[in-house]
Design a protein around this motif. Structure first.
Motif: not given
Length: 186
Positions: A2-11, A13-16, A95-99
């Motif tokens: 879950k944490r890996v999914f959250d981190f990479w999805l947040a990265v 989405l942050s870029l997009i 998204l910052w808090n998720i990262l």
């Protein structure tokens, strides 16, 4: 996982969303005095306090209480506030808090530090064990419309049944509800 999914999805989405986030920040600043972001103290996993940003949708002098406790929430909104809340764009800075790991994409919405009734009920039901989320089971089953005991019941239900598949379902249903603007009262 879950944490890996959250981190990479947040990265991702942050870029997009970097340009739209910048544009929203500028509009918030241009349409009302004060900072673009509002930082609030929230209750996280194991009742630990963390700072959570949102695009500021309320006037600077608005008390730091749950919106439903304000005498006239509409009077406190900034010119862009209603739009930001109805579209949930005010939540993008989280998204910052998720990262950072303070939040997940899916989990119970983090309580304000002064929502003692909600914190006590969540602690009693074990929900405080979960990392809070950008969205959750309670949000897709009523969002702002639910009374606190019902939110906690749904959060506890999520605690007992959560899985990666359920998280994906909640994310899909959240996107659907946000696009339809279901359940937003303020």
């Amino acid at each position: 996982m879950k944490r890996v999914f959250d981190f990479w999805l947040a990265v991702f989405l942050s870029l997009i969303l970097l340009l739209p986030i910048g544009i929203i920040a500028l509009f918030v600043r241009w349409t009302s005095p004060g900072p673009a972001l509002y930082w609030s103290d929230r209750v996280g996993q194991h009742n630990r306090i963390f700072r959570m940003p949102k695009f500021r949708s309320m006037r600077v002098e608005t008390p730091a209480v749950a919106t439903h406790l304000l005498p006239d929430p509409q009077a406190c909104l900034t010119p862009m506030g209603a739009f930001l809340r109805k579209t949930s764009l005010d939540e993008l800075p989280q998204l910052w808090n998720i990262l950072k790991g303070d939040m997940s994409f899916v989990g119970p919405r983090p309580a304000l530090y002064n929502q003692d009734d909600l914190i006590a009920l969540r602690t009693h039901s074990g929900v405080d064990q979960l990392v809070p989320g950008l969205t959750g089971w309670a949000q897709i089953n009523g969002r702002d419309e639910l009374p606190i005991p019902e939110k906690v019941r749904l959060d506890a239900e999520y605690l007992k049944t959560y899985s990666f598949g359920l998280d994906l379902k909640i994310l899909f249903l959240t996107a659907w509800r946000v696009l339809r603007r279901d359940g937003v009262t303020h």
